[in-house]
Every structure is written in C-alpha cells, then in structure tokens.
Write an enzyme that holds these catalytic residues in place. Structure first.
Site, PDB file in Angstrom:
ATOM      1  N   SER A  29       0.901  -1.261   0.030  1.00  0.00           N
ATOM      2  CA  SER A  29      -0.137   0.163   0.046  1.00  0.00           C
ATOM      3  C   SER A  29       0.822   1.278   0.089  1.00  0.00           C
ATOM      4  O   SER A  29       1.922   1.106  -0.221  1.00  0.00           O
ATOM      5  CB  SER A  29      -1.014  -0.017   1.146  1.00  0.00           C
ATOM      6  OG  SER A  29      -2.020   0.836   1.287  1.00  0.00           O
ATOM      7  N   ASN A  30       0.319   2.440   0.309  1.00  0.00           N
ATOM      8  CA  ASN A  30       1.047   3.723   0.190  1.00  0.00           C
ATOM      9  C   ASN A  30       0.362   4.366   1.313  1.00  0.00           C
ATOM     10  O   ASN A  30      -0.377   4.158   2.202  1.00  0.00           O
ATOM     11  CB  ASN A  30       1.121   4.306  -0.900  1.00  0.00           C
ATOM     12  CG  ASN A  30      -0.538   4.682  -1.502  1.00  0.00           C
ATOM     13  OD1 ASN A  30      -1.036   5.594  -0.822  1.00  0.00           O
ATOM     14  ND2 ASN A  30      -0.962   4.011  -2.515  1.00  0.00           N
ATOM     15  N   HIS A  31       1.112   5.828   1.656  1.00  0.00           N
ATOM     16  CA  HIS A  31       0.736   6.428   2.707  1.00  0.00           C
ATOM     17  C   HIS A  31      -0.315   7.532   2.500  1.00  0.00           C
ATOM     18  O   HIS A  31      -0.689   8.457   3.402  1.00  0.00           O
ATOM     19  CB  HIS A  31       2.073   7.492   3.136  1.00  0.00           C
ATOM     20  CG  HIS A  31       3.205   6.443   3.981  1.00  0.00           C
ATOM     21  ND1 HIS A  31       2.740   6.247   5.127  1.00  0.00           N
ATOM     22  CD2 HIS A  31       4.167   6.377   3.588  1.00  0.00           C
ATOM     23  CE1 HIS A  31       3.792   5.649   5.624  1.00  0.00           C
ATOM     24  NE2 HIS A  31       4.790   5.465   4.687  1.00  0.00           N
TER      25      HIS A  31
END
Ligand code: C5P
Length: 221
Positions: A29-31
């Site tokens: 995933s990412n932030h």
C-alpha cells in the site's frame, strides 16, 4: 456566481490508497490519507452535486450527503467505478492507486525460508482515470499528479496522455504539503489554461478546486 453551480450534477470521486494483497494477512500500500479526496467530496456536495465517493481504506468519516463505496484493491476500485460511471457527469480521480499488484495472492500465509531474498512478481493494475477518460460519452474527467520536479511538463504530459479535461498537480518535494499533510497547494492545468491554488488547508483548497471544476464543466456543457 451561482451558490449551487453543481445542482443536478452527478459527481464521482476516488480517494485514499489501495491495498494489494500478497497473502491472507499482508498487502502492499502507500501513505495516502484520503484527506484531499474526502475534502473534495464535501466541497462538491456543498456546491449541490450528487456525490459518490469510492474510497480505499482510510480513517475518515463520510462527509454529509455523500454516498460512499468502500474498496480495498485497485481492481475493486476499478470495478466499483466502472459499475457506476455511466450515469456520472464529472469524475475526479484523487486516489493514490497502486500501479502494480502481486501477480498471485497466496492462499496461505507466506512462510519465511532459509533464503535471504524473496522475489514478488507484480502485474500492472488498470489505469482507472485513463479508462474513464477513454469512454464514449465520457464524464468531465479530472486527475491528479504528484511530481517532484518539472511539474508543468509532467502534468501536461499526463493530461494529454490520459485524455483528461483537467489535472491538479502538486509538488511533493516541498515540505508541509501533499501526502498525509493537512495543507496543500496545487497548480491546475487544462488544455487552454492554468490556475495557481496557493497553500491552504485541504478544506479551503478543496472548495477552490471544486469551484474551478464547476466553472470549467459549466463552460463546456
Ligand atoms: O500516472 P499517475 O499514477 O501519476 O497518475 C495519477 C492520476 O491517475 C491520479 O488522478 C490517480 O488517481 C489516477 N490513477 C488511476 N488509476 C491508476 C493509477 C493512477 O485512476 N491505476
């Protein structure tokens, strides 16, 4: 100017990150916090639009009057968007969609081995905003671009390559704005022009951007 420039308009947004599963307990995933997309959904509803928000996993409350569809992976986000896009007048792609997903999802938890390396093969996810912009009778389509340099060059390239009507670019190399921050500044490009939306809280910035989207949409429809 009209108080409700998006009255009678159906507007769909994507927001947040996506989660690309590796096995039953892990994902890539990412932030992305989803803050900008949720602020835009609230702003669109305040301008009178009928808003559908397709959201990845975020810790945010649904804005008043907004219909929310929760998804996890890019494929699920793609499916949810395509199922409802036919009736939409405006599409705003704010989600930080993972470009790639693990090619296979292990049925059981991946076990640690004696090897010091583990290779994960990835396959490209569908480009949701590009696919929407290529539909016959496509909605007015707005994308985002996070760039670290040559913002105008890369944003304009993305605008034409993806066939968008408008693109909102932010310089993510600058501190205190963009990903996960409460503040942001945007430069917005469309084929015939540009606008600078200066650093502001995401709520205020979202109102400015949504007003600009409404203006450009109403000019062309
Ligand atoms: O090409 P890039 O990922 O930088 O483009 C960003 C824009 O494209 C954003 O509007 C994002 O929401 C959208 N996008 C998408 N589907 C993808 C990748 C990006 O809709 N798979």
């Amino acid at each position: 100017p009209k108080m409700q420039p998006l009255a009678g308009i159906k507007l769909m947004l994507t927001a947040g990150p996506t989660r690309e599963p590796l096995d039953p307990v892990r994902f890539l995933s990412n932030h992305s916090s989803g803050k900008m997309g949720f602020a835009l959904a609230a702003a669109a509803a305040a301008l009178g639009a009928e808003v559908t928000l397709v959201s990845g996993p975020v810790a945010l409350a649904t804005p008043a009057g907004v219909t929310r569809i929760d998804v996890e992976s890019a494929r699920q986000m793609h499916q949810a968007v395509m199922r409802h896009i036919g009736s939409q007048h405006i599409f705003v792609a704010c989600a930080a969609v993972a470009d790639y997903a693990p090619r296979t999802v292990a049925e059981q938890k991946i076990k640690k081995t004696d090897s010091d390396t583990l290779v994960i093969e990835l396959t490209k996810n569908p480009d949701i905003v590009a696919e929407v912009a290529a539909l016959p009778g496509k909605p007015f389509t707005v994308g985002f671009a996070a760039e670290t340099r040559d913002v105008e060059k890369y944003a304009r390239d993305k605008l034409s390559r993806k066939g968008l009507d408008m693109i909102a670019a932010n310089d993510v190399s600058l501190a205190g704005q963009g990903f996960n921050s409460d503040d942001n500044a945007l430069t917005v490009f469309w084929p015939a022009g540009r606008a600078e939306l200066p650093l502001a809280g995401k709520t205020e910035l979202a109102r400015h951007l949504m007003t600009l989207i409404a203006e450009k949409y109403n000019e062309t429809h």
